[in-house]
Write a protein that holds these residues in place. Structure first.
Motif, PDB file in Angstrom:
ATOM      1  N   GLU A 240      34.454  46.397  38.664  1.00  0.00           N
ATOM      2  CA  GLU A 240      35.681  46.887  39.304  1.00  0.00           C
ATOM      3  C   GLU A 240      36.628  47.571  38.329  1.00  0.00           C
ATOM      4  O   GLU A 240      37.589  48.217  38.742  1.00  0.00           O
ATOM      5  CB  GLU A 240      36.398  45.745  40.017  1.00  0.00           C
ATOM      6  CG  GLU A 240      35.586  45.078  41.116  1.00  0.00           C
ATOM      7  CD  GLU A 240      35.145  46.029  42.220  1.00  0.00           C
ATOM      8  OE1 GLU A 240      35.766  47.107  42.368  1.00  0.00           O
ATOM      9  OE2 GLU A 240      34.170  45.706  42.924  1.00  0.00           O
ATOM     10  N   TYR A 241      36.369  47.451  37.012  1.00  0.00           N
ATOM     11  CA  TYR A 241      37.185  48.155  36.030  1.00  0.00           C
ATOM     12  C   TYR A 241      36.725  49.592  35.836  1.00  0.00           C
ATOM     13  O   TYR A 241      37.367  50.340  35.090  1.00  0.00           O
ATOM     14  CB  TYR A 241      37.167  47.414  34.693  1.00  0.00           C
ATOM     15  CG  TYR A 241      37.972  46.126  34.696  1.00  0.00           C
ATOM     16  CD1 TYR A 241      39.361  46.157  34.623  1.00  0.00           C
ATOM     17  CD2 TYR A 241      37.342  44.889  34.769  1.00  0.00           C
ATOM     18  CE1 TYR A 241      40.107  44.983  34.617  1.00  0.00           C
ATOM     19  CE2 TYR A 241      38.079  43.704  34.761  1.00  0.00           C
ATOM     20  CZ  TYR A 241      39.458  43.766  34.689  1.00  0.00           C
ATOM     21  OH  TYR A 241      40.181  42.601  34.692  1.00  0.00           O
ATOM     22  N   SER A 242      35.633  50.000  36.466  1.00  0.00           N
ATOM     23  CA  SER A 242      35.193  51.391  36.383  1.00  0.00           C
ATOM     24  C   SER A 242      36.289  52.281  36.944  1.00  0.00           C
ATOM     25  O   SER A 242      36.735  52.096  38.082  1.00  0.00           O
ATOM     26  CB  SER A 242      33.907  51.589  37.184  1.00  0.00           C
ATOM     27  OG  SER A 242      32.853  50.781  36.691  1.00  0.00           O
ATOM     28  N   GLY A 249      40.886  52.470  44.903  1.00  0.00           N
ATOM     29  CA  GLY A 249      41.630  51.311  45.378  1.00  0.00           C
ATOM     30  C   GLY A 249      41.191  49.960  44.849  1.00  0.00           C
ATOM     31  O   GLY A 249      41.799  48.940  45.199  1.00  0.00           O
ATOM     32  N   SER A 250      40.161  49.896  44.015  1.00  0.00           N
ATOM     33  CA  SER A 250      39.775  48.602  43.443  1.00  0.00           C
ATOM     34  C   SER A 250      40.900  48.071  42.568  1.00  0.00           C
ATOM     35  O   SER A 250      41.558  48.830  41.849  1.00  0.00           O
ATOM     36  CB  SER A 250      38.505  48.744  42.607  1.00  0.00           C
ATOM     37  OG  SER A 250      37.377  48.908  43.415  1.00  0.00           O
ATOM     38  N   ASP A 251      41.102  46.763  42.613  1.00  0.00           N
ATOM     39  CA  ASP A 251      42.164  46.141  41.819  1.00  0.00           C
ATOM     40  C   ASP A 251      41.613  44.868  41.170  1.00  0.00           C
ATOM     41  O   ASP A 251      41.704  43.777  41.735  1.00  0.00           O
ATOM     42  CB  ASP A 251      43.366  45.810  42.698  1.00  0.00           C
ATOM     43  CG  ASP A 251      44.512  45.210  41.890  1.00  0.00           C
ATOM     44  OD1 ASP A 251      44.460  45.266  40.642  1.00  0.00           O
ATOM     45  OD2 ASP A 251      45.458  44.672  42.508  1.00  0.00           O
ATOM     46  N   PRO A 252      41.055  45.006  39.954  1.00  0.00           N
ATOM     47  CA  PRO A 252      40.495  43.827  39.285  1.00  0.00           C
ATOM     48  C   PRO A 252      41.501  43.063  38.444  1.00  0.00           C
ATOM     49  O   PRO A 252      41.118  42.274  37.582  1.00  0.00           O
ATOM     50  CB  PRO A 252      39.422  44.465  38.392  1.00  0.00           C
ATOM     51  CG  PRO A 252      40.005  45.783  38.013  1.00  0.00           C
ATOM     52  CD  PRO A 252      40.812  46.246  39.204  1.00  0.00           C
ATOM     53  N   SER A 253      42.783  43.289  38.668  1.00  0.00           N
ATOM     54  CA  SER A 253      43.824  42.697  37.829  1.00  0.00           C
ATOM     55  C   SER A 253      43.598  41.212  37.609  1.00  0.00           C
ATOM     56  O   SER A 253      43.409  40.450  38.568  1.00  0.00           O
ATOM     57  CB  SER A 253      45.196  42.910  38.476  1.00  0.00           C
ATOM     58  OG  SER A 253      45.470  44.279  38.627  1.00  0.00           O
ATOM     59  N   GLY A 254      43.607  40.824  36.339  1.00  0.00           N
ATOM     60  CA  GLY A 254      43.516  39.408  36.006  1.00  0.00           C
ATOM     61  C   GLY A 254      42.122  38.856  35.897  1.00  0.00           C
ATOM     62  O   GLY A 254      41.953  37.693  35.507  1.00  0.00           O
TER      63      GLY A 254
END
Length: 555
Positions: A240-242, A249-254
């Motif tokens: 998801e960090y790609s 809209g991906s949000d891999p925060s944390g």
């Protein structure tokens, strides 16, 4: 992993924790390891079949279901061969007599329509593999198998089909030797002390035990709730960090930060990266943007990008690598070594990084290594390559550990042929791991046949994760003397800190006072171990105050 894809032991609770070791001092063998080595040697030597006779089962003499015997091609053994495999239930079967013992199994085959996957079983234990593309009859090495005294059964069929079978042969074999020792020196000359310590530990157990591993913390927690132990290795994905996913809209925060407490708790971390193509996503109904790591979902040509270092696509690849470097840097700042497994299963061609052939792939792997190690100065990475084709190997200077991804139709398959092929190439050079597996592998029968994976990593989901097996099977693997779980890891091996000291039993400790050898402050997560004279760190989730007592939850 590519989706979709065709294709019990004695109690081992240790009475005391394994002590910490430093400066590459390898731990002495525990009673468990010595017991396992002796038991395996006795088991295999007992089953040695060196005095038995070779057995060749001609396909045309077997029981045929949905297939037929023919003599159309030349070069076959016996009086013909079997063709017409085109349905899931098509097969050739045999019932035969043998002396009990260890045998090497080989299949005579032909694949006039290109390489094909096959399946089968020997005495109910699954076999599978990939026949090479050949218009002439050739042999496929299944590896070592055990035959029983008297009647045995075997069959071959199904999977990809459209191959031809000439024979199945069993040749008496000697008991297998374990893999040779491997120098644990990392390929990165500036690798961190944590990397060096972890590789030294791996080298000390390689060929003696297999570490357990599981994709996703959800499935790892499920294993712990079902059988009472946690896998030694936890696998997660930086997909998801790609940047092209974040743009949609991906949000891999944390995510990265959330992994640090798990390592603090003694878990070894491995990360893969299903790299969404930097650009040129089809983003259609059939191939949406989130499938952008698949070849069929993008037109991105990384070979052309590599050929033009001043071009826009090359810059986008560097942008993506830099985004991942930022996450890996957080782990290095926390002194966490990472089993780093990018660009996996390249030769399959289903991922875009395998779509332009082996030379372009090797150049991409070396670029990734150079950018992360030399440009970003990341020295907490253990480089793991999942590839079985020699043409796709980027070189010893860029790989610490080699791996196999396997999704056999029968998860009890021993994978002896895959192991032997890798051992022939890497024995004494690189440690070999089962870096993905569809289900939970049955490790004890593997080791009995000389298959000594450094670790296994089960995939996730109902079909390929721990939910695919019942509790009894899961316990049989995770409570086996053959398998190492988190609570059996030496302290500090997952992170260079006082963290991770294994506590095998739950215990009561007095808050604010000494109680025996343990002391815990009212709000502290540190405990003092007097006999070993060091502090032990416990995450907050493991210390729950109850009046004057604190409960320390071990594994």
């Amino acid at each position: 992993m590519r989706l979709p894809r065709r294709f019990g032991g004695l109690s081992k609770r240790l009475s005391t924790p394994i002590p910490m070791f430093k400066h590459h001092t390898l731990p002495s063998l525990s009673f468990k390891w010595l017991y396992r080595l002796a038991g395996a040697a006795l088991f295999v030597s007992t089953l040695s079949a060196v005095s038995a006779q070779a057995i060749r089962l001609e396909a045309e003499d077997g029981s045929l279901t949905g297939v037929s015997a023919t003599t159309e091609a030349t070069g076959y053994s016996g009086t013909g061969y079997v063709t017409g495999f085109d349905a899931a239930d098509d097969r050739v079967s045999w019932s035969f007599q043998a002396d009990a013992g260890l045998y090497r199994a080989t299949i005579g085959f032909r694949t006039p329509n290109g390489e094909k996957g096959f399946s089968g079983a020997i005495n109910g234990s699954g076999i599978s593999g990939m026949f090479d593309d050949t218009n002439a009859f050739a042999t496929f090495d299944l590896g070592l198998v055990n035959l029983q005294d008297g009647t045995n059964t075997a069959w071959i069929g199904g999977n990809w089909n459209y191959y031809e079978i000439d024979y199945l042969e069993f040749t008496p074999a000697e008991a297998p030797a374990g893999p040779q020792a491997v120098d644990p020196t990392p390929v990165d000359p500036d690798a961190s002390a944590e990397v060096r310590e972890l590789l030294a530990y791996f080298a000390s157990v390689y060929g003696q035990n297999t570490l357990s591993g599981q994709q996703t913390r959800t499935d790892a927690a499920s294993i712990q709730s079902r059988v009472g132990v946690y896998p030694a290795i936890l696998a997660e994905d930086l997909i998801e960090y790609s940047p092209s996913r974040i743009e949609h809209g991906s949000d891999p925060s944390g995510l990265t930060e959330s992994l640090i407490p798990l390592v603090d708790n003694g878990t070894i971390l491995t990360l893969c990266w299903h790299w969404n193509a930097p650009t040129d996503l089809l983003d259609t109904t059939e191939q949406p943007w989130w499938r952008g790591f698949y070849t069929e979902a993008t037109t991105f040509n990384f070979a052309e990008a590599l050929a033009d270092p001043q071009g826009e696509d090359y810059a986008l690849m560097l942008r993506d690598i830099d985004a991942i470097a930022a996450q890996l840097q957080k782990l290095e700042d926390a002194n966490i070594p990472v089993l780093w497994r990018p660009l996996h299963e390249s030769e399959g061609g289903w991922f875009w990084w395998g779509a332009q052939g082996p030379d372009a792939f090797k150049e991409l792997w070396q670029l990734l290594y150079d950018r992360l190690v030399n440009y970003h100065g990341l020295h907490n990475l253990i480089w793991v390559l999942t590839s079985e084709d020699p043409d796709w190997y980027p070189g010893d200077a860029y790989v610490d550990i080699v791996g196999v991804d396997a999704y056999p139709e029968d998860m009890t398959a021993t994978l002896s042929s895959s192991w032997q092929a890798m051992l022939d190439r890497f024995d004494g050079r690189k440690m070999i791991a089962l870096t993905e597996f569809g289900g939970i592998p049955d490790i004890e029968p593997m080791q009995a046949l000389g298959v000594w994976w450094l670790y296994f990593q089960s995939w996730t989901g109902g079909q390929y994760g721990p939910d695919a097996v019942d509790d009894a099977y899961l316990a049989g693997v995770y409570q086996s003397d053959a398998v190492i779980v988190r609570s059996e890891l030496p302290a500090g091996v997952s992170k260079d800190t006082w963290a991770g000291y294994a506590i095998d039993a739950n215990l009561w400790v007095d808050t604010g006072d000494f109680l025996g050898n343990i002391w815990v402050g009212d709000d502290s997560d540190w405990i003092w171990d007097a006999p070993l004279q060091h502090w032990i760190w416990l995450p907050e989730s493991q210390v729950q105050n109850d009046g004057a007592w604190a409960w320390v939850a071990g594994d």
